[in-house]
Scaffold this motif. Structure first.
Motif, PDB file in Angstrom:
ATOM      1  N   THR A  97       0.864  -1.175   0.000  1.00  0.00           N
ATOM      2  CA  THR A  97       0.000   0.000   0.000  1.00  0.00           C
ATOM      3  C   THR A  97       0.903   1.229   0.000  1.00  0.00           C
ATOM      4  OG1 THR A  97      -1.793  -1.116   1.190  1.00  0.00           O
ATOM      5  CG2 THR A  97      -1.762   1.285   1.245  1.00  0.00           C
ATOM      6  N   SER A  98       0.724   2.096  -0.999  1.00  0.00           N
ATOM      7  CA  SER A  98       1.623   3.236  -1.158  1.00  0.00           C
ATOM      8  C   SER A  98       0.838   4.532  -1.267  1.00  0.00           C
ATOM      9  CB  SER A  98       2.491   3.070  -2.411  1.00  0.00           C
ATOM     10  OG  SER A  98       1.685   3.001  -3.574  1.00  0.00           O
ATOM     11  N   SER A  99       1.497   5.597  -0.871  1.00  0.00           N
ATOM     12  CA  SER A  99       0.935   6.942  -0.993  1.00  0.00           C
ATOM     13  C   SER A  99       2.058   7.866  -1.420  1.00  0.00           C
ATOM     14  CB  SER A  99       0.339   7.406   0.332  1.00  0.00           C
ATOM     15  OG  SER A  99      -0.140   8.729   0.237  1.00  0.00           O
ATOM     16  N   ALA A 100       1.879   8.536  -2.549  1.00  0.00           N
ATOM     17  CA  ALA A 100       2.919   9.415  -3.077  1.00  0.00           C
ATOM     18  C   ALA A 100       2.284  10.519  -3.908  1.00  0.00           C
ATOM     19  CB  ALA A 100       3.919   8.623  -3.922  1.00  0.00           C
ATOM     20  N   GLY A 101       3.002  11.599  -4.042  1.00  0.00           N
ATOM     21  CA  GLY A 101       2.562  12.697  -4.886  1.00  0.00           C
ATOM     22  C   GLY A 101       3.773  13.348  -5.513  1.00  0.00           C
ATOM     23  N   TYR A 102       3.581  13.968  -6.659  1.00  0.00           N
ATOM     24  CA  TYR A 102       4.720  14.616  -7.301  1.00  0.00           C
ATOM     25  C   TYR A 102       4.380  16.043  -7.700  1.00  0.00           C
ATOM     26  CZ  TYR A 102       2.556  13.409 -11.834  1.00  0.00           C
ATOM     27  OH  TYR A 102       1.708  13.280 -12.891  1.00  0.00           O
ATOM     28  N   ALA A 103       5.352  16.911  -7.450  1.00  0.00           N
ATOM     29  CA  ALA A 103       5.281  18.295  -7.894  1.00  0.00           C
ATOM     30  C   ALA A 103       6.066  18.405  -9.189  1.00  0.00           C
ATOM     31  CB  ALA A 103       5.863  19.219  -6.835  1.00  0.00           C
ATOM     32  N   TYR A 104       5.547  19.185 -10.136  1.00  0.00           N
ATOM     33  CA  TYR A 104       6.255  19.342 -11.395  1.00  0.00           C
ATOM     34  C   TYR A 104       6.194  20.790 -11.851  1.00  0.00           C
ATOM     35  CZ  TYR A 104       1.755  19.468 -13.873  1.00  0.00           C
ATOM     36  OH  TYR A 104       0.504  19.806 -14.309  1.00  0.00           O
ATOM     37  N   ARG A 105       7.148  21.132 -12.698  1.00  0.00           N
ATOM     38  CA  ARG A 105       7.212  22.479 -13.244  1.00  0.00           C
ATOM     39  C   ARG A 105       7.617  22.407 -14.706  1.00  0.00           C
ATOM     40  NH1 ARG A 105       5.372  27.725 -12.623  1.00  0.00           N
ATOM     41  NH2 ARG A 105       6.432  28.838 -14.317  1.00  0.00           N
ATOM     42  N   ALA A 106       6.768  22.976 -15.572  1.00  0.00           N
ATOM     43  CA  ALA A 106       7.074  23.158 -16.980  1.00  0.00           C
ATOM     44  C   ALA A 106       7.376  24.640 -17.216  1.00  0.00           C
ATOM     45  CB  ALA A 106       5.899  22.700 -17.833  1.00  0.00           C
ATOM     46  N   SER A 107       7.652  25.007 -18.443  1.00  0.00           N
ATOM     47  CA  SER A 107       8.011  26.394 -18.726  1.00  0.00           C
ATOM     48  C   SER A 107       6.869  27.358 -18.435  1.00  0.00           C
ATOM     49  CB  SER A 107       8.439  26.530 -20.187  1.00  0.00           C
ATOM     50  OG  SER A 107       7.374  26.145 -21.059  1.00  0.00           O
ATOM     51  N   GLY A 108       5.634  26.883 -18.621  1.00  0.00           N
ATOM     52  CA  GLY A 108       4.508  27.785 -18.459  1.00  0.00           C
ATOM     53  C   GLY A 108       3.738  27.644 -17.167  1.00  0.00           C
ATOM     54  N   SER A 109       3.867  26.516 -16.497  1.00  0.00           N
ATOM     55  CA  SER A 109       3.063  26.303 -15.291  1.00  0.00           C
ATOM     56  C   SER A 109       3.652  25.170 -14.461  1.00  0.00           C
ATOM     57  CB  SER A 109       1.617  25.967 -15.666  1.00  0.00           C
ATOM     58  OG  SER A 109       1.568  24.739 -16.383  1.00  0.00           O
ATOM     59  N   GLY A 110       3.086  25.008 -13.269  1.00  0.00           N
ATOM     60  CA  GLY A 110       3.472  23.911 -12.393  1.00  0.00           C
ATOM     61  C   GLY A 110       2.276  23.453 -11.604  1.00  0.00           C
ATOM     62  N   SER A 111       2.385  22.280 -11.004  1.00  0.00           N
ATOM     63  CA  SER A 111       1.253  21.762 -10.249  1.00  0.00           C
ATOM     64  C   SER A 111       1.731  20.641  -9.342  1.00  0.00           C
ATOM     65  CB  SER A 111       0.160  21.258 -11.190  1.00  0.00           C
ATOM     66  OG  SER A 111      -1.000  20.907 -10.459  1.00  0.00           O
ATOM     67  N   GLY A 165      11.330  15.807 -21.925  1.00  0.00           N
ATOM     68  CA  GLY A 165      12.288  16.879 -21.692  1.00  0.00           C
ATOM     69  C   GLY A 165      11.665  18.215 -21.367  1.00  0.00           C
ATOM     70  N   ALA A 166      10.338  18.277 -21.197  1.00  0.00           N
ATOM     71  CA  ALA A 166       9.653  19.557 -21.029  1.00  0.00           C
ATOM     72  C   ALA A 166       9.334  19.880 -19.576  1.00  0.00           C
ATOM     73  CB  ALA A 166       8.356  19.560 -21.845  1.00  0.00           C
ATOM     74  N   THR A 167       9.505  18.943 -18.675  1.00  0.00           N
ATOM     75  CA  THR A 167       9.053  19.134 -17.299  1.00  0.00           C
ATOM     76  C   THR A 167      10.054  18.563 -16.306  1.00  0.00           C
ATOM     77  OG1 THR A 167       6.743  18.975 -17.997  1.00  0.00           O
ATOM     78  CG2 THR A 167       7.199  18.631 -15.674  1.00  0.00           C
ATOM     79  N   TRP A 168      10.305  19.311 -15.215  1.00  0.00           N
ATOM     80  CA  TRP A 168      11.045  18.799 -14.064  1.00  0.00           C
ATOM     81  C   TRP A 168      10.045  18.375 -13.005  1.00  0.00           C
ATOM     82  CZ3 TRP A 168      15.947  17.456 -13.533  1.00  0.00           C
ATOM     83  CH2 TRP A 168      16.883  17.951 -14.432  1.00  0.00           C
ATOM     84  N   GLN A 169      10.318  17.251 -12.364  1.00  0.00           N
ATOM     85  CA  GLN A 169       9.351  16.750 -11.390  1.00  0.00           C
ATOM     86  C   GLN A 169      10.061  16.021 -10.251  1.00  0.00           C
ATOM     87  OE1 GLN A 169       6.996  14.339 -13.974  1.00  0.00           O
ATOM     88  NE2 GLN A 169       8.465  12.675 -14.030  1.00  0.00           N
ATOM     89  N   ARG A 170       9.398  16.006  -9.104  1.00  0.00           N
ATOM     90  CA  ARG A 170       9.907  15.281  -7.948  1.00  0.00           C
ATOM     91  C   ARG A 170       8.760  14.511  -7.322  1.00  0.00           C
ATOM     92  NH1 ARG A 170      12.365  17.648  -2.242  1.00  0.00           N
ATOM     93  NH2 ARG A 170      13.206  15.668  -1.474  1.00  0.00           N
ATOM     94  N   ASN A 171       8.924  13.202  -7.203  1.00  0.00           N
ATOM     95  CA  ASN A 171       7.913  12.341  -6.606  1.00  0.00           C
ATOM     96  C   ASN A 171       8.344  11.985  -5.185  1.00  0.00           C
ATOM     97  OD1 ASN A 171       5.461  10.870  -6.781  1.00  0.00           O
ATOM     98  ND2 ASN A 171       6.608   8.976  -6.987  1.00  0.00           N
ATOM     99  N   ILE A 172       7.484  12.242  -4.219  1.00  0.00           N
ATOM    100  CA  ILE A 172       7.796  12.003  -2.812  1.00  0.00           C
ATOM    101  C   ILE A 172       6.708  11.120  -2.216  1.00  0.00           C
ATOM    102  CG2 ILE A 172       8.240  13.063  -0.569  1.00  0.00           C
ATOM    103  CD1 ILE A 172       8.849  15.660  -2.072  1.00  0.00           C
ATOM    104  N   GLY A 173       7.107  10.061  -1.533  1.00  0.00           N
ATOM    105  CA  GLY A 173       6.094   9.197  -0.948  1.00  0.00           C
ATOM    106  C   GLY A 173       6.682   8.089  -0.112  1.00  0.00           C
ATOM    107  N   GLY A 174       5.877   7.079   0.104  1.00  0.00           N
ATOM    108  CA  GLY A 174       6.298   5.937   0.893  1.00  0.00           C
ATOM    109  C   GLY A 174       5.315   4.801   0.743  1.00  0.00           C
ATOM    110  N   PHE A 175       5.677   3.655   1.301  1.00  0.00           N
ATOM    111  CA  PHE A 175       4.772   2.510   1.225  1.00  0.00           C
ATOM    112  C   PHE A 175       4.940   1.620   2.438  1.00  0.00           C
ATOM    113  CE2 PHE A 175       8.616   0.864  -0.815  1.00  0.00           C
ATOM    114  CZ  PHE A 175       8.718  -0.425  -0.327  1.00  0.00           C
ATOM    115  N   GLN A 176       3.938   0.808   2.644  1.00  0.00           N
ATOM    116  CA  GLN A 176       3.972  -0.232   3.662  1.00  0.00           C
ATOM    117  C   GLN A 176       3.754  -1.573   2.990  1.00  0.00           C
ATOM    118  OE1 GLN A 176       2.312   0.183   7.697  1.00  0.00           O
ATOM    119  NE2 GLN A 176       0.899  -1.475   7.175  1.00  0.00           N
ATOM    120  N   TYR A 177       4.552  -2.554   3.418  1.00  0.00           N
ATOM    121  CA  TYR A 177       4.380  -3.921   2.936  1.00  0.00           C
ATOM    122  C   TYR A 177       3.949  -4.781   4.114  1.00  0.00           C
ATOM    123  CZ  TYR A 177       5.288  -8.534   1.056  1.00  0.00           C
ATOM    124  OH  TYR A 177       5.151  -9.848   0.659  1.00  0.00           O
ATOM    125  N   ASP A 178       2.776  -5.379   4.012  1.00  0.00           N
ATOM    126  CA  ASP A 178       2.234  -6.189   5.103  1.00  0.00           C
ATOM    127  C   ASP A 178       2.909  -7.558   5.143  1.00  0.00           C
ATOM    128  OD1 ASP A 178       0.609  -4.048   5.426  1.00  0.00           O
ATOM    129  OD2 ASP A 178      -1.280  -5.083   5.031  1.00  0.00           O
TER     130      ASP A 178
END
Length: 208
Positions: A97-111, A165-178
């Protein structure tokens, strides 16, 4: 006052003042020790996976894995995944079971997106979006108490330039293995192609 000659000390002795502050003396200083110990390092070039086994001991309660220059060996865009290993084999059952999210930035916007998550899945996706052999990524992973007989928890952070090649991104998260079994190692691999890691290093954080 009478001058006295101090005899020479032994190899690697250190000169210090005695406890009474009346004369110098030679002492043997214990060598410094590190609580953060490099256990193994290397590279993986066009390998089916990077699997690290046999480095978990009771000397350490947590481990840090660093991977530099992560890419896939083909021009196809793929994701990277991680699995726990027990008895030197990947665990492929549906206990992740994992939970992660990533922030990204392109030339015109980020999210920010929290879409990279799964409930009782067979593996864990480490990348936010795909990479290819034209752009490398960097991974930092923390593995907590893998020899315990309780569920395993791992945190990770992966940063890369997206396959187009258009976007920089970083994925941050974690998981548990039962599980109720000690872990023997960890495995990293791509969707279907071979993985390349220019350099990796596994460190143990000493138990106190």
């Amino acid at each position: 006052n009478t001058l006295a000659k101090l005899a020479k000390g032994s190899g690697e002795d250190t000169l210090k003042m005695n406890s009474g502050a009346t004369a110098p003396e030679w002492v043997t200083v214990a060598p410094a020790t590190s609580d953060f110990v490099n256990l193994t390092s290397g590279s993986a070039v066009n390998a089916a996976s990077l699997s690290l086994d046999g480095f978990y001991t009771t000397d350490y309660h947590a481990y840090k894995l660093y991977c530099f220059g992560v890419s896939v060996d083909t021009a196809s865009a793929e994701n990277m995944y991680v699995r726990i290993r027990e008895a030197d084999a990947d665990k492929t059952d549906g206990n992740y079971t994992s939970s992660a999210g990533y922030a990204y930035r392109a030339s015109g916007s980020g999210s920010f997106s929290a879409a990279v998550s799964a409930w009782y899945h067979t593996t864990v996706q480490v990348t936010g979006e795909t990479i290819d052999n034209g752009y490398t990524g960097q991974l930092e992973m923390t593995i907590f108490d893998p020899l315990s007989l309780d569920d395993k928890q791992v945190h990770f952070s992966f940063m890369n330039q997206r396959a187009d090649g258009a976007t920089w991104q970083r994925n941050i998260g974690g998981f548990q293995y039962d599980t109720s079994t000690a872990s023997s190692g960890i495995s990293l691999y791509m969707t279907s192609s071979d993985i390349t890691i220019a350099h990796y290093a596994l460190y143990g954080l000493k138990a106190t």
